[in-house]
Design an enzyme around this catalytic site. Sequence first.
Site, PDB file in Angstrom:
ATOM      1  N   LYS A 146       0.842  -1.202   0.000  1.00  0.00           N
ATOM      2  CA  LYS A 146       0.000   0.000   0.000  1.00  0.00           C
ATOM      3  C   LYS A 146       0.877   1.251   0.000  1.00  0.00           C
ATOM      4  O   LYS A 146       0.615   2.209  -0.728  1.00  0.00           O
ATOM      5  CB  LYS A 146      -0.927   0.007   1.231  1.00  0.00           C
ATOM      6  CG  LYS A 146      -2.043  -1.017   1.163  1.00  0.00           C
ATOM      7  CD  LYS A 146      -2.826  -1.127   2.474  1.00  0.00           C
ATOM      8  CE  LYS A 146      -3.813  -2.292   2.416  1.00  0.00           C
ATOM      9  NZ  LYS A 146      -4.616  -2.476   3.625  1.00  0.00           N
ATOM     10  N   GLN A 205      -4.822  -1.724   9.883  1.00  0.00           N
ATOM     11  CA  GLN A 205      -4.663  -2.997   9.181  1.00  0.00           C
ATOM     12  C   GLN A 205      -5.224  -4.135  10.029  1.00  0.00           C
ATOM     13  O   GLN A 205      -4.928  -4.251  11.218  1.00  0.00           O
ATOM     14  CB  GLN A 205      -3.163  -3.232   8.869  1.00  0.00           C
ATOM     15  CG  GLN A 205      -2.889  -4.436   7.984  1.00  0.00           C
ATOM     16  CD  GLN A 205      -3.467  -4.311   6.572  1.00  0.00           C
ATOM     17  OE1 GLN A 205      -3.603  -3.217   6.022  1.00  0.00           O
ATOM     18  NE2 GLN A 205      -3.843  -5.444   5.985  1.00  0.00           N
ATOM     19  N   ASP A 253     -11.228   2.787   4.541  1.00  0.00           N
ATOM     20  CA  ASP A 253     -11.495   1.350   4.397  1.00  0.00           C
ATOM     21  C   ASP A 253     -12.999   1.077   4.313  1.00  0.00           C
ATOM     22  O   ASP A 253     -13.399  -0.052   4.002  1.00  0.00           O
ATOM     23  CB  ASP A 253     -10.925   0.575   5.599  1.00  0.00           C
ATOM     24  CG  ASP A 253      -9.616  -0.121   5.262  1.00  0.00           C
ATOM     25  OD1 ASP A 253      -9.403  -0.437   4.074  1.00  0.00           O
ATOM     26  OD2 ASP A 253      -8.817  -0.370   6.192  1.00  0.00           O
TER      27      ASP A 253
END
Length: 282
Positions: free
Chosen positions: A50, A94, A117
Amino acid sequence: MTAQIIDGKTTAMQVRAELKAKISALPNAPMLAIILVGDDDSSLIYVRNKQKAAAEIGLKTELYHLPKDTDEATILKIIDDCNGNAEVNGIIVQLPLPKHLDTHKIINRILPTKDVDGFHPYNTGMLQNNEKPYFIAATPLGIMKLIQNYCPNLSGKNVVLIGASLIVGRPLATLMLNQECTVSITHIHTRNIKDLTRKADILVAACGVAKLVKADWIKSDSILIDVGINRDNGKICGDIDFDDVIEKAAAITPVPGGVGPMTIAMLLQNTYDAYLIQHSAL
Ligand code: GUN
């Protein structure tokens, strides 16, 4: 007939090139804060990918890499700081988090307008209501883009999902429903799963079991979407047995080079959108 390969890598590269051009026209670079707790091997690789992809298109990242025994209060404080920092446009935590941490409590602390997200209940709830959320989770968003490139009208299609996760199965089911599909979500407790998968016009495998789906699980000429990233004798493979199904399906996303690159591209897209939202331009 051999299935058409749905090339996620090329589509993702196009999205990234378009974003790079748009970001270069902004007065300053959008910034993504990434919170990573512990040293899970897959998470380390995902986060590195990422960051690398972000840097390539001119997007800044700030990594908070914390020890695996970090307490909840420390993480909530970092999120509060990022929420209040106008330089930070997007925040992701994460997953999975270590077991002692309450994932929902931590995700729910992120401002919905910075939740790139798309996991915050505001964003998932708006999606459920078929209203416009600020953000939709990157993997389902990437899958929808790939499917709609291949098959623009999804109305009435039978879609079967294997896996009911927060990250893929649940939001994807909602996106498909919002496109007028008939959706079945299967999971580890589903009985006679093949009776369902064999009726699928579109079958999405997101269960993390290497090569689970074989030719006798699928309908002829179905579209197969493989979200799995597994290792089989050291080689990366998906949840679908590619070689077994390739002569029976109409189209399939390969692993690697299918859904994975799209997930990263959509996260970058969401971070760019977050910048626009915070500058009242979206
Ligand atoms: N772990 C696996 N996929 C994802 C994702 O899309 N976002 C986050 N935050 N964690 C993940």
